[in-house]
Motif scaffolding. Sequence first.
Motif, PDB file in Angstrom:
ATOM      1  N   PRO A  70     141.252 -28.296  41.578  1.00 29.91           N
ATOM      2  CA  PRO A  70     140.076 -27.854  42.338  1.00 29.91           C
ATOM      3  C   PRO A  70     139.041 -27.203  41.424  1.00 29.91           C
ATOM      4  N   ASP A  71     137.779 -27.348  41.783  1.00 29.13           N
ATOM      5  CA  ASP A  71     136.690 -26.705  41.059  1.00 29.13           C
ATOM      6  C   ASP A  71     136.514 -25.270  41.532  1.00 29.13           C
ATOM      7  N   VAL A  72     135.976 -24.418  40.654  1.00 28.92           N
ATOM      8  CA  VAL A  72     135.635 -23.051  41.047  1.00 28.92           C
ATOM      9  C   VAL A  72     134.679 -23.132  42.231  1.00 28.92           C
ATOM     10  N   GLY A  73     134.936 -22.336  43.261  1.00 26.20           N
ATOM     11  CA  GLY A  73     134.137 -22.357  44.483  1.00 26.20           C
ATOM     12  C   GLY A  73     134.821 -23.100  45.614  1.00 26.20           C
ATOM     13  N   SER A  74     135.839 -23.907  45.284  1.00 26.59           N
ATOM     14  CA  SER A  74     136.571 -24.668  46.298  1.00 26.59           C
ATOM     15  C   SER A  74     137.471 -23.765  47.129  1.00 26.59           C
ATOM     16  N   LEU A  75     137.683 -24.166  48.373  1.00 26.09           N
ATOM     17  CA  LEU A  75     138.677 -23.515  49.223  1.00 26.09           C
ATOM     18  C   LEU A  75     140.031 -24.083  48.818  1.00 26.09           C
ATOM     19  N   VAL A  76     141.002 -23.205  48.494  1.00 24.67           N
ATOM     20  CA  VAL A  76     142.291 -23.657  47.971  1.00 24.67           C
ATOM     21  C   VAL A  76     143.472 -23.029  48.703  1.00 24.67           C
ATOM     22  N   TYR A  77     144.595 -23.740  48.629  1.00 19.14           N
ATOM     23  CA  TYR A  77     145.899 -23.260  49.090  1.00 19.14           C
ATOM     24  C   TYR A  77     146.737 -23.097  47.829  1.00 19.14           C
ATOM     25  N   VAL A  78     147.371 -21.926  47.657  1.00 24.99           N
ATOM     26  CA  VAL A  78     148.168 -21.660  46.455  1.00 24.99           C
ATOM     27  C   VAL A  78     149.544 -21.134  46.860  1.00 24.99           C
ATOM     28  N   ARG A  79     150.580 -21.763  46.297  1.00 25.25           N
ATOM     29  CA  ARG A  79     151.952 -21.238  46.387  1.00 25.25           C
ATOM     30  C   ARG A  79     152.288 -20.731  44.996  1.00 25.25           C
ATOM     31  N   TYR A  80     152.818 -19.510  44.910  1.00 27.82           N
ATOM     32  CA  TYR A  80     153.074 -18.900  43.606  1.00 27.82           C
ATOM     33  C   TYR A  80     154.302 -18.011  43.651  1.00 27.82           C
ATOM     34  N   GLN A  81     154.885 -17.801  42.486  1.00 31.62           N
ATOM     35  CA  GLN A  81     156.020 -16.884  42.366  1.00 31.62           C
ATOM     36  C   GLN A  81     155.484 -15.473  42.193  1.00 31.62           C
ATOM     37  N   ASP A  82     156.042 -14.549  42.973  1.00 36.03           N
ATOM     38  CA  ASP A  82     155.603 -13.160  42.907  1.00 36.03           C
ATOM     39  C   ASP A  82     156.758 -12.281  42.436  1.00 36.03           C
ATOM     40  N   HIS A  83     156.421 -11.234  41.720  1.00 36.70           N
ATOM     41  CA  HIS A  83     157.435 -10.290  41.258  1.00 36.70           C
ATOM     42  C   HIS A  83     158.063  -9.566  42.434  1.00 36.70           C
ATOM     43  N   VAL A  84     159.322  -9.176  42.275  1.00 42.59           N
ATOM     44  CA  VAL A  84     160.034  -8.426  43.303  1.00 42.59           C
ATOM     45  C   VAL A  84     160.569  -7.149  42.664  1.00 42.59           C
ATOM     46  N   LEU A  85     160.237  -6.031  43.274  1.00 43.57           N
ATOM     47  CA  LEU A  85     160.742  -4.743  42.809  1.00 43.57           C
ATOM     48  C   LEU A  85     162.010  -4.412  43.593  1.00 43.57           C
TER      49      LEU A  85
END
Length: 85
Positions: A5-20
């Motif tokens: 996607p280009d900057v400015g696009s509406l996006v869906y993101v799945r990502y790994q997040d840290h867990v404390l």
Amino acid sequence: MPGAPDVGSLVYVRYQDHVLFKDADASQYQPWIRECVGWLDYENDEYVRVVWERYAEPNPPDNAKLRSTGLAILKKAIVEMRRIA
């Protein structure tokens, strides 16, 4: 990334997040998969910035400041990112 996607696009993101964790069995914890939707605000070789809320804060009205809420996500933590519509 081809077809990214280009900057400015509406996006869906799945990502790994840290867990404390604290005072727990460490073997039971790993990064969680999270999701977000927003505008791709910035991208470089290391991370992307996704904004899901933005507004102008007048203070005073003739000197409004743009405010945003979102996430900066390391590219190596992204599982999936695609343009929406």
